[in-house]
Scaffold this active site. Structure first.
Site, PDB file in Angstrom:
ATOM      1  N   HIS A  58     -15.893   0.437   7.132  1.00 47.79           N
ATOM      2  CA  HIS A  58     -15.549  -0.833   6.483  1.00 47.79           C
ATOM      3  C   HIS A  58     -16.767  -1.745   6.405  1.00 47.79           C
ATOM      4  O   HIS A  58     -17.558  -1.805   7.348  1.00 47.79           O
ATOM      5  CB  HIS A  58     -14.433  -1.548   7.257  1.00 47.79           C
ATOM      6  CG  HIS A  58     -13.097  -0.884   7.109  1.00 47.79           C
ATOM      7  ND1 HIS A  58     -12.224  -1.190   6.093  1.00 47.79           N
ATOM      8  CD2 HIS A  58     -12.527   0.122   7.818  1.00 47.79           C
ATOM      9  CE1 HIS A  58     -11.144  -0.424   6.211  1.00 47.79           C
ATOM     10  NE2 HIS A  58     -11.303   0.387   7.239  1.00 47.79           N
ATOM     11  N   ASN A  76      -1.861   1.265   7.378  1.00 51.30           N
ATOM     12  CA  ASN A  76      -0.522   1.054   6.794  1.00 51.30           C
ATOM     13  C   ASN A  76       0.245   2.372   6.793  1.00 51.30           C
ATOM     14  O   ASN A  76       1.453   2.413   7.043  1.00 51.30           O
ATOM     15  CB  ASN A  76      -0.652   0.529   5.350  1.00 51.30           C
ATOM     16  CG  ASN A  76      -1.124  -0.911   5.301  1.00 51.30           C
ATOM     17  OD1 ASN A  76      -0.783  -1.722   6.169  1.00 51.30           O
ATOM     18  ND2 ASN A  76      -1.941  -1.238   4.310  1.00 51.30           N
ATOM     19  N   GLN A  85      -2.303   6.695  -1.265  1.00 54.88           N
ATOM     20  CA  GLN A  85      -2.645   7.806  -0.371  1.00 54.88           C
ATOM     21  C   GLN A  85      -1.457   8.765  -0.219  1.00 54.88           C
ATOM     22  O   GLN A  85      -0.297   8.358  -0.403  1.00 54.88           O
ATOM     23  CB  GLN A  85      -3.001   7.286   1.042  1.00 54.88           C
ATOM     24  CG  GLN A  85      -4.418   6.763   1.196  1.00 54.88           C
ATOM     25  CD  GLN A  85      -4.553   5.279   0.856  1.00 54.88           C
ATOM     26  OE1 GLN A  85      -3.607   4.495   1.062  1.00 54.88           O
ATOM     27  NE2 GLN A  85      -5.706   4.894   0.331  1.00 54.88           N
ATOM     28  N   GLU A 144     -10.640  -0.238  -1.741  1.00 54.12           N
ATOM     29  CA  GLU A 144     -10.637   0.895  -0.820  1.00 54.12           C
ATOM     30  C   GLU A 144     -11.491   2.067  -1.321  1.00 54.12           C
ATOM     31  O   GLU A 144     -11.486   2.401  -2.515  1.00 54.12           O
ATOM     32  CB  GLU A 144      -9.214   1.417  -0.594  1.00 54.12           C
ATOM     33  CG  GLU A 144      -8.360   0.513   0.257  1.00 54.12           C
ATOM     34  CD  GLU A 144      -7.153   1.240   0.811  1.00 54.12           C
ATOM     35  OE1 GLU A 144      -7.204   2.480   0.948  1.00 54.12           O
ATOM     36  OE2 GLU A 144      -6.158   0.559   1.098  1.00 54.12           O
ATOM     37  N   ASN A 167       0.912  -1.174   0.000  1.00 56.24           N
ATOM     38  CA  ASN A 167       0.000   0.000   0.000  1.00 56.24           C
ATOM     39  C   ASN A 167       0.930   1.198   0.000  1.00 56.24           C
ATOM     40  O   ASN A 167       1.718   1.360   0.958  1.00 56.24           O
ATOM     41  CB  ASN A 167      -0.850  -0.081   1.267  1.00 56.24           C
ATOM     42  CG  ASN A 167      -1.900   1.004   1.423  1.00 56.24           C
ATOM     43  OD1 ASN A 167      -2.395   1.167   2.526  1.00 56.24           O
ATOM     44  ND2 ASN A 167      -2.234   1.729   0.391  1.00 56.24           N
ATOM     45  N   ASN A 219      -6.788  10.358   0.124  1.00 60.15           N
ATOM     46  CA  ASN A 219      -6.868   9.265  -0.851  1.00 60.15           C
ATOM     47  C   ASN A 219      -6.439   9.748  -2.231  1.00 60.15           C
ATOM     48  O   ASN A 219      -6.425  10.963  -2.492  1.00 60.15           O
ATOM     49  CB  ASN A 219      -8.307   8.748  -0.938  1.00 60.15           C
ATOM     50  CG  ASN A 219      -8.647   7.751   0.154  1.00 60.15           C
ATOM     51  OD1 ASN A 219      -7.820   6.945   0.586  1.00 60.15           O
ATOM     52  ND2 ASN A 219      -9.890   7.814   0.622  1.00 60.15           N
ATOM     53  N   CYS A 251      -4.480  -3.177   3.035  1.00 61.95           N
ATOM     54  CA  CYS A 251      -5.239  -2.104   3.705  1.00 61.95           C
ATOM     55  C   CYS A 251      -5.157  -2.374   5.197  1.00 61.95           C
ATOM     56  O   CYS A 251      -5.690  -3.395   5.672  1.00 61.95           O
ATOM     57  CB  CYS A 251      -6.690  -2.107   3.225  1.00 61.95           C
ATOM     58  SG  CYS A 251      -7.711  -0.857   4.028  1.00 61.95           S
ATOM     59  N   GLY A 252      -4.483  -1.483   5.933  1.00 62.76           N
ATOM     60  CA  GLY A 252      -4.250  -1.717   7.357  1.00 62.76           C
ATOM     61  C   GLY A 252      -5.535  -1.681   8.170  1.00 62.76           C
ATOM     62  O   GLY A 252      -5.828  -2.609   8.946  1.00 62.76           O
ATOM     63  N   THR A 253      -6.330  -0.636   7.979  1.00 67.18           N
ATOM     64  CA  THR A 253      -7.603  -0.562   8.712  1.00 67.18           C
ATOM     65  C   THR A 253      -8.544  -1.669   8.238  1.00 67.18           C
ATOM     66  O   THR A 253      -9.350  -2.181   9.023  1.00 67.18           O
ATOM     67  CB  THR A 253      -8.289   0.801   8.518  1.00 67.18           C
ATOM     68  OG1 THR A 253      -8.372   1.107   7.119  1.00 67.18           O
ATOM     69  CG2 THR A 253      -7.553   1.903   9.251  1.00 67.18           C
ATOM     70  N   GLY A 254      -8.385  -2.060   6.960  1.00 63.10           N
ATOM     71  CA  GLY A 254      -9.195  -3.171   6.436  1.00 63.10           C
ATOM     72  C   GLY A 254      -8.835  -4.491   7.102  1.00 63.10           C
ATOM     73  O   GLY A 254      -9.707  -5.313   7.404  1.00 63.10           O
ATOM     74  N   CYS A 288      -5.667   5.753   8.322  1.00 62.13           N
ATOM     75  CA  CYS A 288      -4.963   4.854   7.385  1.00 62.13           C
ATOM     76  C   CYS A 288      -3.957   4.072   8.209  1.00 62.13           C
ATOM     77  O   CYS A 288      -3.002   4.664   8.746  1.00 62.13           O
ATOM     78  CB  CYS A 288      -4.261   5.671   6.288  1.00 62.13           C
ATOM     79  SG  CYS A 288      -3.267   4.650   5.167  1.00 62.13           S
TER      80      CYS A 288
HETATM   81  N1  LIG Z   1      -9.159   4.245   1.647  1.00 63.17           N
HETATM   82  C1  LIG Z   1      -9.283   4.463   3.095  1.00 63.17           C
HETATM   83  C2  LIG Z   1      -8.074   5.270   3.619  1.00 63.17           C
HETATM   84  C3  LIG Z   1      -6.780   4.470   3.548  1.00 63.17           C
HETATM   85  C4  LIG Z   1      -6.861   3.213   4.364  1.00 63.17           C
HETATM   86  C5  LIG Z   1      -5.815   2.136   4.061  1.00 63.17           C
HETATM   87  N2  LIG Z   1      -4.837   2.446   3.070  1.00 63.17           N
HETATM   88  C6  LIG Z   1      -5.177   1.632   5.350  1.00 63.17           C
HETATM   89  O1  LIG Z   1      -4.024   1.182   5.330  1.00 63.17           O
HETATM   90  O2  LIG Z   1      -5.892   1.636   6.396  1.00 63.17           O
HETATM   91  C7  LIG Z   1     -10.582   5.237   3.363  1.00 63.17           C
HETATM   92  O3  LIG Z   1     -11.033   5.965   2.474  1.00 63.17           O
HETATM   93  O4  LIG Z   1     -11.106   5.087   4.476  1.00 63.17           O
END
Ligand SMILES: N[C@H](CCC[C@H](N)C(=O)O)C(=O)O
Length: 287
Positions: free
Chosen positions: A172, A77, A46, A221, A13, A66, A230-233, A75
């Protein structure tokens, strides 16, 4: 004006990281989008901005844009890349820092092996706070979780997918699939991202359960399309799987761009995200 930046990634990412403590920047969404463009700009999923903190007890403020130019709350990551960046640039001599985001304070820590562990705060499970409009939807319980039916219209055909819905500061929607390699991420990802029940759009996760402590994950995303990780994912997928009774903490998350690890001790507790943070090159662009 010359803009100094650092190109980084966390499990593929990728990010443009900008020191806005020693440089003054004030870009419009269109300018952010241009910087993120992989042909006409620098290119990234990002853009991450390092600012002085505005809150007592915080070391920095962390802003995220983004590739579609929109500013977002969180975010994961990027938080690891942020921590490595401020250490490498000598903006802090601390290995553990408190970082202010639109979604609250997170706490990255540089590990001895070069990885970074981030206290991402507690997941937000109340639909209205995600935000997710449940009006007219009949949730189906699974363990402690609720699966919500989303009707997707694809080439005149209607398809219903069942998703877990939660926020890591950013929204999410996570579904379980048999095989992420054959899951129709490119087709249904955009339909979920823009689904009318998500007033702020949503990140769409596709999770394959390998065993109780191991998943494979793809995320389409919000505002960026499918990324290699995607870290939060990964946080959202692990929390959803634990709540559904499918997973036990810690969870190994295999993303297409690398491996992440998620630990969560349950409701009201913070989610810990561990993974790599890599500096690829330093750059300067004439604006
Ligand atoms: N696209 C995500 C932001 C980046 C999250 C992702 N890159 C991570 O690592 O959490 C959003 O609009 O909420």
């Amino acid at each position: 004006m010359k803009l100094k930046f650092t190109k980084m990634h966390g499990a593929g990412n990728d990010f443009v990281v900008i020191d806005a403590i020693n440089q003054r920047i004030d870009f419009s969404p269109a300018q952010w989008q241009a910087l993120a463009d992989r042909r006409f700009g620098i290119g990234a999923d990002q853009m991450l901005v390092v600012e002085p903190s505005t809150q007592p007890g915080c070391d920095f403020r962390y802003r995220i844009f983004n590739s579609d130019g929109g500013e977002v709350e969180q975010c994961g990551n990027g938080a690891r890349a942020f921590a490595k960046f401020v250490a490498e640039k000598g903006l802090t001599d601390r290995r553990s820092i408190a970082v202010e985001t639109m979604a609250g304070v997170i706490a990255p820590r540089l590990e001895d092996d070069g990885s970074v562990t981030v206290d991402m705060g507690a997941p937000v499970l109340e639909p209205a706070l995600v935000p997710f409009d449940t009006e007219g939807l009949q949730g189906q319980p699974q363990g402690q979780d609720t699966l919500w039916p989303l009707v997707l219209e694809l080439a005149g055909e209607k398809e219903t997918v069942l998703v877990s819905v939660l926020s890591m500061g950013n929204p999410h929607a996570v579904q379980v699939v048999a095989d992420i390699d054959t899951a129709p991420v490119e087709l249904t990802g955009p339909l979920i991202e823009l689904h009318p029940h998500f007033p702020k759009r949503v990140n769409a996760g596709f999770m394959q359960v390998v065993d109780r402590q191991h998943i494979r994950l793809r995320v389409f995303e919000r505002g960026a399309g499918e990324t290699l990780a995607c870290g939060t994912g990964a946080c959202a997928a692990a929390v959803a799987g634990i709540r559904r009774g499918l997973l036990d903490s810690p969870v190994r998350v295999d993303a297409r761009g690398g491996q992440l690890s998620i630990a969560w001790a349950g409701e009201g507790q913070p989610v810990y995200l561990t993974g790599p943070a890599v500096t690829v090159f330093e750059g300067e662009i004439e604006l």
